[in-house]
Each structure stands twice: as structure tokens, then as C-alpha cells.
Write a protein that holds these residues in place. Structure first.
Motif, PDB file in Angstrom:
ATOM      1  N   LEU A 148      10.380  -7.729   5.566  1.00 34.97           N
ATOM      2  CA  LEU A 148      10.353  -6.284   5.837  1.00 34.97           C
ATOM      3  C   LEU A 148       9.781  -5.527   4.636  1.00 34.97           C
ATOM      4  O   LEU A 148       8.943  -4.631   4.783  1.00 34.97           O
ATOM      5  CB  LEU A 148      11.767  -5.772   6.135  1.00 34.97           C
ATOM      6  N   MET A 149      10.220  -5.899   3.444  1.00 38.09           N
ATOM      7  CA  MET A 149       9.746  -5.212   2.233  1.00 38.09           C
ATOM      8  C   MET A 149       8.291  -5.563   1.943  1.00 38.09           C
ATOM      9  O   MET A 149       7.520  -4.724   1.457  1.00 38.09           O
ATOM     10  CB  MET A 149      10.630  -5.553   1.034  1.00 38.09           C
ATOM     11  N   SER A 150       7.917  -6.787   2.233  1.00 42.35           N
ATOM     12  CA  SER A 150       6.548  -7.217   1.986  1.00 42.35           C
ATOM     13  C   SER A 150       5.572  -6.406   2.856  1.00 42.35           C
ATOM     14  O   SER A 150       4.506  -5.984   2.396  1.00 42.35           O
ATOM     15  CB  SER A 150       6.456  -8.711   2.298  1.00 42.35           C
ATOM     16  N   ASN A 151       5.947  -6.173   4.113  1.00 46.34           N
ATOM     17  CA  ASN A 151       5.094  -5.368   5.003  1.00 46.34           C
ATOM     18  C   ASN A 151       4.880  -3.972   4.429  1.00 46.34           C
ATOM     19  O   ASN A 151       3.794  -3.401   4.528  1.00 46.34           O
ATOM     20  CB  ASN A 151       5.733  -5.219   6.391  1.00 46.34           C
ATOM     21  N   LEU A 152       5.938  -3.429   3.827  1.00 49.27           N
ATOM     22  CA  LEU A 152       5.822  -2.076   3.270  1.00 49.27           C
ATOM     23  C   LEU A 152       5.049  -2.087   1.952  1.00 49.27           C
ATOM     24  O   LEU A 152       4.088  -1.344   1.773  1.00 49.27           O
ATOM     25  CB  LEU A 152       7.214  -1.511   2.982  1.00 49.27           C
ATOM     26  N   ARG A 153       5.488  -2.930   1.031  1.00 48.81           N
ATOM     27  CA  ARG A 153       4.976  -2.849  -0.343  1.00 48.81           C
ATOM     28  C   ARG A 153       3.552  -3.368  -0.486  1.00 48.81           C
ATOM     29  O   ARG A 153       2.841  -3.010  -1.422  1.00 48.81           O
ATOM     30  CB  ARG A 153       5.920  -3.593  -1.310  1.00 48.81           C
ATOM     31  N   GLY A 154       3.118  -4.231   0.422  1.00 48.80           N
ATOM     32  CA  GLY A 154       1.762  -4.792   0.328  1.00 48.80           C
ATOM     33  C   GLY A 154       0.690  -3.729   0.491  1.00 48.80           C
ATOM     34  O   GLY A 154      -0.356  -3.779  -0.160  1.00 48.80           O
ATOM     35  N   MET A 201       4.213  -8.302  -3.508  1.00 49.41           N
ATOM     36  CA  MET A 201       4.403  -8.677  -2.107  1.00 49.41           C
ATOM     37  C   MET A 201       3.176  -8.305  -1.286  1.00 49.41           C
ATOM     38  O   MET A 201       2.430  -7.397  -1.649  1.00 49.41           O
ATOM     39  CB  MET A 201       5.596  -7.923  -1.554  1.00 49.41           C
ATOM     40  N   GLY A 202       3.023  -8.965  -0.147  1.00 51.70           N
ATOM     41  CA  GLY A 202       1.915  -8.639   0.754  1.00 51.70           C
ATOM     42  C   GLY A 202       1.665  -9.800   1.697  1.00 51.70           C
ATOM     43  O   GLY A 202       2.192 -10.898   1.497  1.00 51.70           O
TER      44      GLY A 202
END
Ligand code: GLY
Ligand code: MN
Ligand code: MN
Length: 484
Positions: A213-219, A401-402
Motif C-alpha cells: 500500500l505504501m509502495s503504491n503511494l510513495r513510488g 519504494m515503487g
């Protein structure tokens, strides 16, 4: 909740909001963090809550701690840069006992006049509201009494604990205690994480989803983030330029590291994205060489410098390789230009949709063929001269992240290299040549923007710039040796 609201009136009224007029005004805004929390909330599954813990304080030795650095997820969602805090983001509005409605809540370390005199200003719950824009913020000592019924959620989403947080016996609401209290509240099974994963099927604890979830946002970077990354990259390039003009045979690796880091500080970069890598000759073959101990770099050596300034949380990641003498030897030039060619080929496919791994494949192909043409390797020969991938995201983490495929507004590196150690299985004229060229890119709608062009990359531009005078030419310090 009523207990929380009443208790909050008892916080030292003589301590005003912790203001520091020296703080730069171009940090991420509270609206940025609020928007990120909202985007995370939208991506949460039904009837769930996401929970984040601040990074622990780490002890260096005796009574000295490492400089505190916030957990990037926590910083991204709050802007809070202090330890001993916990954040809840709820999918749905919750009702407090006074009937007020809220969907996020932050517990901060409390204000403390004496501690602040020794170790610095704290925001406290009032600052978390006024400076960071939280509607619901409380002192961490109140977390014990926070009695939401966690069994009602379908999912409680958090990152599993690594059991590496120290208890501070003088503080009954430090991170160690917050984690223990959380475990009791959510009925965390005191087992290892594999057992937890199995058990999670029976209870509502989800330690697997948060990273995705965080990777989708922070990427995918926002406009505000891209501005800070641009700044971190420009500062890091300025370091390379100043070193390029100042370096001379006889300098030490440490001195060169110092010039980079002085430039970073001159431009107000708070930190380094990672420990600085400054390796002369075969030291450059150690991919993450951070000893930087070589006292005198000899005139025949290349120097590989991989450094990134961290500016307001965001890190650059740039490598340049220069000949300390100001001129590449014929062999150094051949290897350098092969690495540059690999990077240029990878840049050609740098656009949305390209798998990041594909950039490594392209570089590997160019370098394998090139090394055979130069006679460094033989056809079919396996070698370790290029042992790493070439592309990762940069952001709040240097290895950020990404997703697996490039997307618009990713910020990434392309960083091929060739490292030929002494005693390698090739003609010794190649020994000790280590080259990495690493640049930073913003992925755009149709391709990329090259962010790190301030630092020269071609042999011609490097050799030309090394002839320029340096402001450090006259910076000569007195000898500390009493005999001289
Ligand atoms: N500086 C670490 C890396 O290039 O990935
Ligand atoms: Mn890198
Ligand atoms: Mn790097």
C-alpha cells in the motif's frame, strides 16, 4: 476517548507551541501529509485501520545516541520528526465517547521543559495540531487509556515487529511501551512472525499488506516531493563539481569526502542519504566502500565517488568517477566510455511501462559485449566485473519504494559500472580500474528528465572541468605536527 480529551488539558500550559524560527519554510507542507493520509485511507480495505510506529532511538555508545532519523513512512504521513510516537489511520470515521468523529489519531512524545533544554524542542500534542494539522493528537502516555475495540476491525494493518527496540526504564510511554500496549490491545500472539502469518488467518492482524500500500503511494512522487528531490540532486552535483576542480594527487579519500559533505551543508542539506562512498583505485571495486581511509591517492588512480545529499528528507544518489591526475589513461578511458555507453543505451528505454529490470538487461548486454571487444573477457566467460542492477527508485529512502515497472513521476537511478580488482583474470593493465556512473531521472509522460546534468559525465567535459581553478586551491591548513 473522553479520558483522552480531559487529560489533554493538563499538559504544562506554560509550555507554548514549540516554535523554532530557524526552521526552513520549504519543508513538505501539512497539506501534503494530510493528502497522503487521505490517499492511504482510500486504498485501505473495508473496515480496517493502518498503524505506524515512529523509528526507535538508537544508542551509539554509553550516553550518546545516533542522530535521530524518522521512519520514512511515518514522516511521509505526518511530517513528525520525533521518536516515541504512534499513528492510526482508520478507513471509516470512529466515534469518540464525547460523540466527536475522527478517522486518524497521533500520539506524540510529550513536551518536557527539562528534556527540551538538553536534547531539543518537541512539538507535543499541541504542536502536532497547530504545526502538523492533526485534529486528534495526544501525549503518548495517554495511549494506555485509548480504548478502541480493535476486535471490531476486519483488518489491523501494520508492519511486524523486529523485536529490536530497547526499553528506556525511566519512560513508561516510550516506543517499547507503546508497542507492548499495542500488542495487548490487538491481542498480538507472542510468537514469531511465521506463526503470526498463519494465525492472522484466524484473527484480524495483517502484517503483509502495508508495504504494498505504501509502495503504491510513495513510488509516484508529487510536485512538492519532486522539488525537494531536484534540490537534493542539484546539491549533490555541486559537490561533484567542487571536488572535480579541487582534487589533486596526494589528497586523501577522507578529504575528498569532506569537500562533498561541506558543499552539502553549505546548501543546507541536513543529512546524507547513505554513508559516503569515496574509493580510489581498487577501493572502488568495493561497491559500498565507506572506510574512506586511503591517506594519499596516487596520480594514476581513478576515484569513484557515490554520494547523495538528503534535503528535507529526500535523498539523491549520484556517482562520478574521475582520474585524480585530471586525465584518463587509455585503459581507464576505454572502460569509462563503455560504462557511459551502457548508461546511454538504458536511457533510451527509460519511460513509463519499461520494467526496471530491463534497464539492467540492456546495460549488461552492452558491457558484456564491450568487455569481450576490449579483450578483458573471453566469449562465454562468466565474470564478476558488473555484479549489480542499475535502477532503483529514490525518495525518502535512497533505495525507495515503487513498482516493478517505470511510471510517470517515479524518480530513479541508472547506474551501470565495471569493477576490475587487482589480480583479476585479465591483463594487468586493467587491474584496479573501477568505474560507476550513476545519474538520477524523473520519469515523464513520454520518457524522462535527466536531473543530474550539473555534474559532468563525458571524458571531454570531465577533463575540461578539472583544469578550472578551485576556491579550495588556497585553503591550506597549518600542520599539526609539532616538528614542522
Ligand atoms: N549509493 C547506493 C546505490 O547506488 O545504490
Ligand atoms: Mn543507486
Ligand atoms: Mn549510489
Amino acid at each position: 476517548m473522553r479520558a483522552l480529551i480531559i487529560l489533554s488539558f493538563f499538559v504544562s500550559p506554560f509550555l507554548g507551541v514549540s516554535q523554532n524560527s530557524d526552521l526552513p519554510s520549504d519543508f513538505l507542507s501539512k497539506d501534503f501529509h494530510k493528502d497522503r493520509r487521505q490517499k492511504l485511507r482510500e486504498s485501505l480495505p473495508a473496515n480496517s485501520v493502518a498503524v505506524f510506529f515512529a523509528n526507535p532511538t538508537r544508542n551509539r555508545a554509553n550516553d550518546v545516541d545516533y542522530v535521530y532519523h524518522q521512519d520514512p513512512n511515518f514522516f511521509y504521513l505526518t511530517g513528525y520528526r520525533e521518536p516515541d510516537a504512534i499513528l492510526f489511520i482508520f478507513k471509516d470515521k470512529q466515534t469518540a465517547s464525547n460523540n466527536s468523529r475522527y478517522d486518524e489519531i497521533l500520539f506524540t512524545q510529550p513536551r518536557n521543559e527539562l528534556r527540551e533544554m538538553w536534547t531539543g524542542r518537541r512539538l507535543g500534542e499541541v504542536g502536532a495540531k497547530e504545526v502538523l494539522g492533526f485534529e486528534q493528537a495526544f501525549n503518548n502516555s495517554e495511549f494506555k487509556r485509548y480504548n478502541v475495540d480493535f476486535s471490531k476491525f476486519d483488518k489491523i494493518i501494520f508492519t511486524d515487529f523486529k523485536n529490536d527496540v530497547r526499553d528506556n526504564p525511566r519512560d513508561s510511554s516510550d516506543l517499547y511501551e507503546l508497542i507492548n500496549q499495542f500488542k495487548v490491545k490487538v491481542k498480538y500472539p507472542e510468537k514469531n512472525s511465521i506463526a503470526l502469518t498463519r494465525e492472522a488467518q484466524k484473527n484480524n492482524l495483517d502484517t503483509q499488506s502495508l508495504n504494498g500500500l505504501m509502495s503504491n503511494l510513495r513510488g509516484v512522487k508529487t510536485k512538492e516531493e519532486i522539488e525537494l528531490i531536484r534540490k537534493a540532486v542539484s546539491i549533490s552535483c555541486a559537490g561533484q563539481v567542487e571536488v572535480l576542480k579541487a582534487m589533486k594527487p596526494g589528497m586523501s579519500e577522507r578529504e575528498i569526502q569532506g569537500i562533498h559533505e561541506f558543499v552539502f551543508k553549505k546548501y543546507q542539506a541536513e543529512d546524507l542519504g547513505y554513508p559516503s562512498i569515496v574509493g580510489a583505485g581498487h577501493n572502488g571495486c568495493i561497491l559500498h566502500y565507506i572506510d574512506n581511509y586511503k591517506p594519499e591517492i596516487t596520480s594514476k588512480e581513478l576515484i569513484l565517488m557515490d554520494l547523495g545529499a538528503e534535503f528535507h528528507g529526500y535523498s539523491a544518489d549520484i556517482t562520478r568517477t574521475f582520474p585524480i591526475s585530471g586525465k584518463f589513461s587509455p585503459e581507464q578511458k576505454l572502460i569509462y566510455e563503455l560504462v557511459l555507453k551502457a548508461q546511454e543505451e538504458a536511457m533510451k528505454i527509460c519511460k513509463p511501462g519499461t520494467p526496471r529490470q530491463e534497464l539492467t538487461v540492456v546495460c549488461r548486454d552492452v558491457i558484456n559485449k564491450g568487455l569481450i571487444e576490449l579483450g578483458v573477457t573471453k566469449p562465454g566467460e562468466k565474470h564478476m566485473y558488473f555484479p549489480h542492477g542499475v535502477c532503483h527508485n529514490i525518495g525518502l529512502d535512497v533505495h525507495d519504494m515503487g513498482g516493478e515497472n517505470l511510471e510517470e513521476n517515479n524518480t530513479v537511478t541508472i547506474e551501470p559500472g565495471i569493477y576490475i580488482p587487482d589480480n583479476a583474470k585479465c591483463d594487468k593493465k586493467w587491474w584496479g580500474i573501477a568505474v560507476r556512473i550513476e545519474d538520477d531521472f524523473l520519469i515523464t509522460k513520454d520518457g524522462y528528465e535527466h536531473l543530474s546534468t550539473l555534474a559532468p559525465r563525458t571524458v571531454k567535459d570531465i577533463e575540461a572541468m578539472m583544469k578550472l581553478p578551485s576556491a579550495l586551491d588556497d585553503f591550506i591548513l597549518p600542520s599539526l605536527d609539532k616538528k614542522n
